[in-house]
Scaffold this motif. Structure first.
Motif, PDB file in Angstrom:
ATOM      1  N   PHE A 151      -6.202 -12.480   1.495  1.00  0.00           N
ATOM      2  CA  PHE A 151      -6.352 -11.023   1.488  1.00  0.00           C
ATOM      3  C   PHE A 151      -7.596 -10.628   0.687  1.00  0.00           C
ATOM      4  CE2 PHE A 151      -2.091 -11.730   2.734  1.00  0.00           C
ATOM      5  CZ  PHE A 151      -1.680 -10.621   3.447  1.00  0.00           C
TER       6      PHE A 151
ATOM      7  N   ILE B 122       1.841 -18.489  -4.173  1.00  0.00           N
ATOM      8  CA  ILE B 122       1.101 -17.230  -4.273  1.00  0.00           C
ATOM      9  C   ILE B 122       0.019 -17.430  -5.323  1.00  0.00           C
ATOM     10  CG2 ILE B 122       1.241 -14.743  -4.652  1.00  0.00           C
ATOM     11  CD1 ILE B 122       3.058 -15.591  -2.412  1.00  0.00           C
TER      12      ILE B 122
ATOM     13  N   ILE C 183      -7.565 -10.168   6.579  1.00  0.00           N
ATOM     14  CA  ILE C 183      -6.582 -11.215   6.283  1.00  0.00           C
ATOM     15  C   ILE C 183      -7.034 -12.487   6.979  1.00  0.00           C
ATOM     16  CG2 ILE C 183      -4.171 -11.897   6.314  1.00  0.00           C
ATOM     17  CD1 ILE C 183      -3.419  -8.961   6.639  1.00  0.00           C
TER      18      ILE C 183
ATOM     19  N   MET D  44      -5.000 -13.954  -3.035  1.00  0.00           N
ATOM     20  CA  MET D  44      -5.566 -12.612  -3.195  1.00  0.00           C
ATOM     21  C   MET D  44      -6.842 -12.698  -4.031  1.00  0.00           C
ATOM     22  SD  MET D  44      -1.997 -10.625  -4.070  1.00  0.00           S
ATOM     23  CE  MET D  44      -1.352 -12.086  -4.893  1.00  0.00           C
TER      24      MET D  44
ATOM     25  N   ILE E 171      -0.045  -4.665  -1.325  1.00  0.00           N
ATOM     26  CA  ILE E 171       0.985  -5.600  -1.781  1.00  0.00           C
ATOM     27  C   ILE E 171       2.278  -5.392  -1.003  1.00  0.00           C
ATOM     28  CG2 ILE E 171       2.331  -6.371  -3.780  1.00  0.00           C
ATOM     29  CD1 ILE E 171      -0.126  -5.408  -5.478  1.00  0.00           C
TER      30      ILE E 171
ATOM     31  N   LEU F 211      -0.506 -18.018  -0.035  1.00  0.00           N
ATOM     32  CA  LEU F 211      -1.101 -16.683   0.079  1.00  0.00           C
ATOM     33  C   LEU F 211      -2.040 -16.460  -1.096  1.00  0.00           C
ATOM     34  CD1 LEU F 211       0.676 -13.385   1.077  1.00  0.00           C
ATOM     35  CD2 LEU F 211      -0.795 -13.443  -0.949  1.00  0.00           C
TER      36      LEU F 211
ATOM     37  N   GLU G  98       1.842  -7.241   2.094  1.00  0.00           N
ATOM     38  CA  GLU G  98       2.048  -8.674   1.845  1.00  0.00           C
ATOM     39  C   GLU G  98       3.530  -9.020   1.783  1.00  0.00           C
ATOM     40  OE1 GLU G  98      -2.058  -9.327  -0.756  1.00  0.00           O
ATOM     41  OE2 GLU G  98      -0.130  -9.243  -1.771  1.00  0.00           O
TER      42      GLU G  98
ATOM     43  N   ILE H 208       5.377 -11.815   3.945  1.00  0.00           N
ATOM     44  CA  ILE H 208       6.095 -12.919   3.288  1.00  0.00           C
ATOM     45  C   ILE H 208       7.539 -12.958   3.769  1.00  0.00           C
ATOM     46  CG2 ILE H 208       6.971 -13.764   1.075  1.00  0.00           C
ATOM     47  CD1 ILE H 208       4.392 -12.538  -0.209  1.00  0.00           C
TER      48      ILE H 208
END
Length: 309
Positions: A260, A109, A212, A198, A287, A196, A290, A294
């Motif tokens: 994202f 992440i 996304i 952000m 979130i 992932l 997300e 996940i």
């Protein structure tokens, strides 16, 4: 006795509820994180500026509080230098925390913590000397990183994957932190389930929705996304694995990615990208979206990288 028993049950219920509230993403906490990182005190978190070091120390402190492990010889920091145009040996560092669930594979992440600072390294492209606080870009992403770290470290259920949380340095100067990490990984990239990223998730536009990226980077993403919804949040997908943020370097090393991003706005890379403009409630919902994705991705033992043509 019955009254005492009922009182005890009620008290236990309140404790459980309080724990759940502490674990779930919080708009209040998100706003507090962005207020600090995008304050004039940090002067825009510019690479090689004092505010960037202060920001990286802040992230490391949060990682320590959450119980994440350092993976670089006992340090949360991965230091590096890079060259950019006439500027040589510019110092920066990544901040890395590990949640060890004893699994064979790891989910990465990421979010970059740096911004333009006072613009001294950008060769006049931005107004030098003015503070560019970067609330959306990318204090919002770091807030998301910390919320996900909190959720997965405080979750009583042991997940079937490890988590590596990385706050990247030097992103604004050419994705330098993720470039350095993927060239010098502290854990094998072959063991990464997916990455992932952000970057600018704090200015949700309900007409646009949140984009996304990376949807084409794994053959399993359509299955993972199938039927996923989040109240108050519209999203759309983009196949591209490449892009102008840190997921790009993972994709180039054949790691499946998700990116994202709530889109551009008039304050992008300007001194006006300030904390009061953050949409913390929408970011909380993003979130939560997300987390859904996940968790669904963790139901699949192996996600297969695909090259986007």
């Amino acid at each position: 006795m019955k009254k005492c028993l009922l009182t005890g049950i009620c008290a236990l219920g309140l404790l459980v509820n309080a724990h759940a509230q502490d674990t779930l993403p919080s708009a209040k906490r998100i706003q507090q994180t962005v207020n600090y990182l995008a304050s004039d005190k940090l002067k825009g978190r510019g690479t090689a500026e004092k505010g960037s070091t202060t920001a990286s120390n802040f992230v490391a402190k949060q990682f320590r509080k959450l119980g994440l492990q350092p993976v670089n010889s006992g340090s949360y920091f991965q230091d590096f230098t890079f060259d950019r145009n006439a500027h040589k040996s510019i110092p920066s560092r990544n901040v890395i925390g590990f949640l060890d669930n004893g699994a064979a594979r790891t989910i990465v992440i990421g979010a970059h913590y740096d911004h333009l600072g006072t613009a001294g390294l950008f060769d006049g492209k931005y107004p030098v000397g003015q503070i560019h606080n970067g609330a959306d870009d990318n204090a919002s992403g770091v807030a998301g990183l910390l919320e996900l770290a909190r959720y997965y470290t405080k979750n009583a259920q042991k997940e079937p994957f490890n988590f590596l949380f990385i706050a990247f340095g030097g992103e604004e100067l050419g994705l330098q932190g993720s470039k350095f990490y993927t060239n010098n990984p502290l854990q094998p990239l072959a063991n990464v389930h997916f990455m992932l990223n952000m970057d600018m998730i704090g200015r949700y536009n309900p007409e646009r929705g949140i984009g996304i990226g990376g949807f084409g980077s794994a053959q399993e993403w359509p299955e993972v996304f199938k039927g996923v919804t989040q109240p108050g949040i519209k999203f759309f997908t983009d196949a591209a694995g490449k892009g102008a943020s840190d997921h790009h370097n993972f994709y180039m090393h054949q790691v499946p990615v998700l990116f994202f991003h709530t889109g551009g706005h008039d304050d992008y890379h300007k001194p006006t990208d300030d904390a009061p403009k953050l949409q913390a409630q929408s970011e909380e919902s993003i979130i939560n979206l997300e987390i859904q994705l996940i968790n669904r991705a963790m139901e699949i033992p192996l996600i297969h990288y695909t090259e986007v043509k």
